[in-house]
Design an enzyme around this catalytic site. Structure first.
Site, PDB file in Angstrom:
ATOM      1  N   PRO A  80       0.840  -1.200   0.000  1.00 24.10           N
ATOM      2  CA  PRO A  80       0.000   0.000   0.000  1.00 24.10           C
ATOM      3  C   PRO A  80       0.873   1.247   0.000  1.00 24.10           C
ATOM      4  CG  PRO A  80       0.084  -0.921   2.201  1.00 24.10           C
ATOM      5  CD  PRO A  80       0.927  -1.809   1.323  1.00 24.10           C
ATOM      6  N   SER A  93      -8.679  -5.138  12.886  1.00 24.52           N
ATOM      7  CA  SER A  93      -7.500  -5.236  13.733  1.00 24.52           C
ATOM      8  C   SER A  93      -7.769  -6.158  14.920  1.00 24.52           C
ATOM      9  CB  SER A  93      -7.136  -3.850  14.248  1.00 24.52           C
ATOM     10  OG  SER A  93      -6.143  -3.968  15.243  1.00 24.52           O
ATOM     11  N   SER A 133     -10.715  -1.377   2.955  1.00 22.30           N
ATOM     12  CA  SER A 133     -10.060  -1.031   4.211  1.00 22.30           C
ATOM     13  C   SER A 133     -10.305   0.434   4.529  1.00 22.30           C
ATOM     14  CB  SER A 133      -8.561  -1.275   4.069  1.00 22.30           C
ATOM     15  OG  SER A 133      -7.930  -1.077   5.299  1.00 22.30           O
ATOM     16  N   GLN A 134     -10.640   0.690   5.799  1.00 20.29           N
ATOM     17  CA  GLN A 134     -10.747   2.084   6.242  1.00 20.29           C
ATOM     18  C   GLN A 134      -9.376   2.514   6.741  1.00 20.29           C
ATOM     19  OE1 GLN A 134     -13.714   4.563   8.943  1.00 20.29           O
ATOM     20  NE2 GLN A 134     -12.603   3.134  10.209  1.00 20.29           N
TER      21      GLN A 134
END
Length: 633
Positions: free
Chosen positions: A102, A444, A544-545
């Site tokens: 990323p 998470s 994904s945030q």
């Protein structure tokens, strides 16, 4: 085994953190069936249900594996860590750029000339070294969970891998190595990439770190050295952009020579890589900057000015296109965000510490890394460059700022912004393709020792009911029915999120059962050979945030060839989306997805507005009807 070397020093709070639980077998199998039912055909589901029931039957294979998994939990700090790391990253043979790494995209910087850019780079390096000093002193404050089940302390282990990790390519599986240094042997150099050449920049001289002015002076020397055409060497960095097996083969050829071994050793032990990029010649829109951060624009631009195996690469473009590329195996996005924000605040916060020239010490000039290349390596370079170019040409990316509303509006509806956005992504996908697909949202599990992530499967039966109600052209659903479906979908999403962050999701558990079977040399259980299981692990929608408090955004590529990568950053009055897909696949289009997403977000807002207007009208009419008549007294 290609496994991380374990941290010996315990984190301040690791002692008190519980171990990741192993969920009850029946619970996982029931949830699994619930997750996949709406993703496969009825006939296929019936077959899967029978396979799952047999696997979970009393005295069946499932119970044997579950027992072994519980034993493994007792013996390890984190029973899933090694399994997950191999499955998610190390065994994956795809190239790191786009597919795995990323990036964080900084706001466009305004540099008047290359000196401005180097000043920015010097401050960035000072900010990085300051942050590294906090980590080395174990002085980072322990983080506590926000959002769902807020207030729990979180495992901080990932931060200690930020500057000490290196991912070595292997023929079948990679190796993630983490240097566990005593302070004396800690690396004291960074690698600077400039014009596809690599330079060693020592950040400590005579036991004292270089100040900003000294770093600037060294960067100027590097730039000058890189311009010397006679000394220019082949662009070795492009090899690290290739598939992992291909790079492993090229590396095996390289290390036959001592010069190459020495250069590789310096790269593999550096703190980080700083990439000084050439002007890209492109309009620096959000989308363009995102693309260039992901792949450097291929070999014609800055695609070879990288070393993808290193966990942190800070990119400073002469045209102001800046950001960070991160190798994902050592840590999650939150660590990338925290480090990036610290560095950006450092750069913009304090006045420049460029001391007067007189305070610059006489320093040894930076050293160019040397490479010995034969025709074999030249062949590898050409093939790697061709494959990177193909990846560059294939990536379809769209960065989109939805400005109509943000977190505040969603919270006013008494809904979780993350759950709301996940449901909106399901609606967008359904509008594009008339079905829901296996969806990944990272959750998470840092509430547990050495916790990384598990998966929230957002394509719930409730999400399907909601998206059908919103797209039904026969208008058979009333607004209040649609709102009820939306509430159900958001509740289902929120409940799954809570299950995942408390270690009760299904993906890690199923992976653990499958790995245990392999370790016991058992025949692969039927549940894991079933078409449904394979389909359920093809994440066509990977989401994904990644929220930030400083202006910047994160993005990544799709994880399957026919999929989308959807990263989002919700702010109080807007939501930033970065959607990626591949041009080669005709079923996907980032711009079409964004259009459907925008449409869906507006339709949901209109639904709320109509509903609250109707509620107000109803309240008014009741109030009107209930007014007592004044008597004539």
């Amino acid at each position: 085994m290609p496994i991380l070397e374990k941290e010996t020093v315990r984190d301040q709070n690791s002692q008190v953190l519980p171990k990741v639980p192993v969920p009850p077998l029946k619970q996982t199998l029931d949830t699994y069936l619930r997750c996949v039912q709406q993703l496969v055909k009825e006939e296929q589901f019936k077959k899967t249900k029978a396979i799952v029931e047999k696997f979970g039957a009393p005295g069946g294979v499932g119970e044997v594996l579950q027992k072994k998994l519980l034993e493994r939990r007792d013996k390890t700090n984190n029973w899933v860590y090694d399994y997950w790391l191999e499955d998610m990253y190390l065994n994956n043979r795809l190239a790191l750029p786009v597919n795995s790494s990323p990036v964080m995209v900084f706001p466009k910087q305004t540099f008047r000339d290359h000196k401005d850019a180097l000043r920015f780079a010097a401050r960035l390096i000072r900010g990085v070294l300051d942050y590294k000093a906090l980590i080395d002193a174990r002085a980072l404050p322990v983080e506590f969970a926000r959002g769902q089940l807020a207030g729990t302390p979180l495992c901080m282990e990932q931060y200690y891998r930020l500057f000490t990790s290196y991912r070595y390519p292997g023929p079948k599986t990679d190796m993630l190595k983490v240097q566990m240094n005593t302070a004396s042997s800690a690396p004291e150099h960074i690698i600077v990439a400039c014009k596809n050449q690599f330079f060693v920049l020592d950040v400590v001289a005579n036991s004292k770190q270089l100040n900003e002015a000294e770093l600037f002076s060294q960067l100027e020397k590097i730039m000058k050295m890189s311009e010397n055409a006679e000394e220019r060497l082949p662009p070795l960095g492009i090899l690290t952009s290739d598939g992992r097996t291909e790079w492993a083969q090229a590396r095996d050829t390289l290390i036959k020579d001592q010069t190459n071994r020495d250069s590789l050793a310096l790269i593999e032990s550096c703190v980080c890589v700083v990439c000084l990029d050439e002007h890209s010649g492109l309009e620096p829109s959000d989308t363009t900057r995102a693309l260039l951060m992901l792949h450097g624009g291929g070999r014609e631009k800055n695609g070879a000015n990288r070393w993808y195996d290193k966990s942190m690469q800070f990119v400073v473009g002469m045209d102001g296109i800046c950001g960070v590329v991160c190798e994902h195996s050592p840590f999650e996005g939150i660590v990338l965000v925290q480090c990036s924000e610290y560095v950006m605040k450092y750069i913009t916060g304090s006045p420049s510490k460029m001391a007067m020239a007189s305070s610059i010490r006489e320093l040894r000039p930076p050293r160019r890394l040397l490479w010995k290349c034969n025709s074999h390596i030249q062949g590898h370079l050409k093939a790697s460059g061709d494959r990177l170019q193909k990846l560059v040409n294939n990536l379809d990316m769209d960065a989109f700022k939805f400005k109509v509303y943000g977190k505040e509006f969603i919270k006013k509806q008494k809904m979780s912004p993350d759950a709301f956005i996940q449901v909106a992504l399901q609606l967008a996908f359904y509008k594009c393709s008339g079905r829901l697909v296996s969806t990944y949202e990272s959750a998470s599990i840092r509430r547990f020792q050495e916790g990384r992530v598990d998966n929230i499967r957002s394509a719930t039966p409730e999400a399907l009911a909601f998206v059908k109600s919103m797209t039904d052209e026969r208008a058979t659903f009333t607004d209040s029915e649609k709102i009820k479906h939306l509430m159900d979908a958001i509740n289902a999403q929120t409940n799954y999120t809570i299950a995942a962050i408390t270690g009760m999701a299904i993906d890690n558990h199923l992976l653990g059962l499958m790995k245990i079977a392999k370790e016991l040399n058992m025949e692969k259980p039927e549940i894991f050979c079933d078409e449904t299981y394979l389909t359920s692990n093809q994440f066509i929608l990977s989401t994904s945030q990644v929220p930030t408090t400083v202006e910047m955004f994160c993005c990544y590529g799709p994880v399957v060839s026919n999929g989308y990568g959807a990263c989002y950053n919700p702010q109080s009055d807007h939501i930033f989306f970065c959607v990626s897909s591949f041009w080669e696949n005709t079923e996907t289009s980032s711009v079409v997805f964004i259009k459907a997403l925008n449409e869906g977000l507006l339709e949901i807002r209109d639904l709320f507005n109509r509903n609250s207007a109707a509620a107000t009208k109803l309240a008014d009419s009741r109030q009107g009807a209930g007014q007592p008549h004044k008597s004539g007294k």
